[in-house]
Design a protein around this motif. Sequence first.
Motif, PDB file in Angstrom:
ATOM      1  N   ASN A  74      -0.956  28.073 -25.247  1.00  0.00           N
ATOM      2  CA  ASN A  74       0.459  28.416 -25.084  1.00  0.00           C
ATOM      3  C   ASN A  74       0.831  29.556 -26.033  1.00  0.00           C
ATOM      4  O   ASN A  74      -0.035  30.092 -26.738  1.00  0.00           O
ATOM      5  CB  ASN A  74       1.348  27.186 -25.274  1.00  0.00           C
ATOM      6  CG  ASN A  74       1.282  26.621 -26.681  1.00  0.00           C
ATOM      7  OD1 ASN A  74       0.905  27.296 -27.645  1.00  0.00           O
ATOM      8  ND2 ASN A  74       1.649  25.349 -26.805  1.00  0.00           N
ATOM      9  N   GLN A  75       2.103  29.899 -26.058  1.00  0.00           N
ATOM     10  CA  GLN A  75       2.567  31.024 -26.876  1.00  0.00           C
ATOM     11  C   GLN A  75       2.398  30.789 -28.374  1.00  0.00           C
ATOM     12  O   GLN A  75       2.318  31.737 -29.146  1.00  0.00           O
ATOM     13  CB  GLN A  75       4.042  31.319 -26.557  1.00  0.00           C
ATOM     14  CG  GLN A  75       4.218  31.811 -25.133  1.00  0.00           C
ATOM     15  CD  GLN A  75       5.666  31.761 -24.669  1.00  0.00           C
ATOM     16  OE1 GLN A  75       6.400  30.826 -24.983  1.00  0.00           O
ATOM     17  NE2 GLN A  75       6.056  32.777 -23.919  1.00  0.00           N
ATOM     18  N   ASP A  80      -3.058  24.112 -24.508  1.00  0.00           N
ATOM     19  CA  ASP A  80      -2.131  23.382 -23.657  1.00  0.00           C
ATOM     20  C   ASP A  80      -2.876  22.456 -22.709  1.00  0.00           C
ATOM     21  O   ASP A  80      -2.434  21.352 -22.429  1.00  0.00           O
ATOM     22  CB  ASP A  80      -1.270  24.374 -22.867  1.00  0.00           C
ATOM     23  CG  ASP A  80      -0.196  23.696 -22.060  1.00  0.00           C
ATOM     24  OD1 ASP A  80       0.620  22.981 -22.652  1.00  0.00           O
ATOM     25  OD2 ASP A  80      -0.200  23.865 -20.817  1.00  0.00           O
ATOM     26  N   THR A 105       1.753  24.601 -14.553  1.00  0.00           N
ATOM     27  CA  THR A 105       1.564  25.601 -15.599  1.00  0.00           C
ATOM     28  C   THR A 105       2.519  26.768 -15.376  1.00  0.00           C
ATOM     29  O   THR A 105       2.618  27.288 -14.270  1.00  0.00           O
ATOM     30  CB  THR A 105       0.110  26.129 -15.593  1.00  0.00           C
ATOM     31  OG1 THR A 105      -0.771  25.027 -15.810  1.00  0.00           O
ATOM     32  CG2 THR A 105      -0.114  27.165 -16.678  1.00  0.00           C
ATOM     33  N   LYS A 109       4.149  31.260 -20.137  1.00  0.00           N
ATOM     34  CA  LYS A 109       3.859  30.559 -21.388  1.00  0.00           C
ATOM     35  C   LYS A 109       2.369  30.546 -21.732  1.00  0.00           C
ATOM     36  O   LYS A 109       1.986  29.996 -22.753  1.00  0.00           O
ATOM     37  CB  LYS A 109       4.399  29.133 -21.332  1.00  0.00           C
ATOM     38  CG  LYS A 109       5.917  29.102 -21.281  1.00  0.00           C
ATOM     39  CD  LYS A 109       6.452  27.710 -21.298  1.00  0.00           C
ATOM     40  CE  LYS A 109       7.974  27.750 -21.270  1.00  0.00           C
ATOM     41  NZ  LYS A 109       8.539  26.410 -21.218  1.00  0.00           N
ATOM     42  N   VAL A 110       1.530  31.154 -20.887  1.00  0.00           N
ATOM     43  CA  VAL A 110       0.092  31.222 -21.160  1.00  0.00           C
ATOM     44  C   VAL A 110      -0.181  32.495 -21.953  1.00  0.00           C
ATOM     45  O   VAL A 110       0.067  33.602 -21.478  1.00  0.00           O
ATOM     46  CB  VAL A 110      -0.744  31.214 -19.854  1.00  0.00           C
ATOM     47  CG1 VAL A 110      -2.226  31.367 -20.158  1.00  0.00           C
ATOM     48  CG2 VAL A 110      -0.481  29.944 -19.057  1.00  0.00           C
TER      49      VAL A 110
END
Length: 147
Positions: A74-75, A80, A105, A109-110
């Motif tokens: 994630n960020q 995640d 997903t 946010k990836v």
Amino acid sequence: MTGLMTSLRLLTSTLAMSLAMVPARAQEPAPAPALTLELNGAQPSEKGCRLTFVVNNNLGADLSKAAFEIALFNQAGVVDRLTVLDFKDLPVGKTKVTRFDLAGTDCAKVSRVLINSTTECTGTSVEPNACMRKLKTDTRTGIAFGV
């Protein structure tokens, strides 16, 4: 006639010397065997996030199955989730485009996709670890992608 013969010898000698000075064209070495995996796109889908990959098998043999466990970060840089992507068969020398919908997903946010391991790498005369050892990665997205 003697003058003509002398001129021909001089011309032949000059030509021979000129050719000797031209470097022989170096043969380029064959590229090293590789399995190239490019993260080509990441778009929102009805299910979640659709990752598009471009794969090129230059291992020198057909793969009957190639699958990789990936980690999605994630960020905040936290893992995640882990999931397996099955690229199925990959003929030698063929470029293939494959898409995977990752349910639940959010692409935005990836921050990173990591190839964690090979879960399957099979084919005639293919070492089971060849897919991971000879893997080359690239990305055309804003998401970091690699091993």
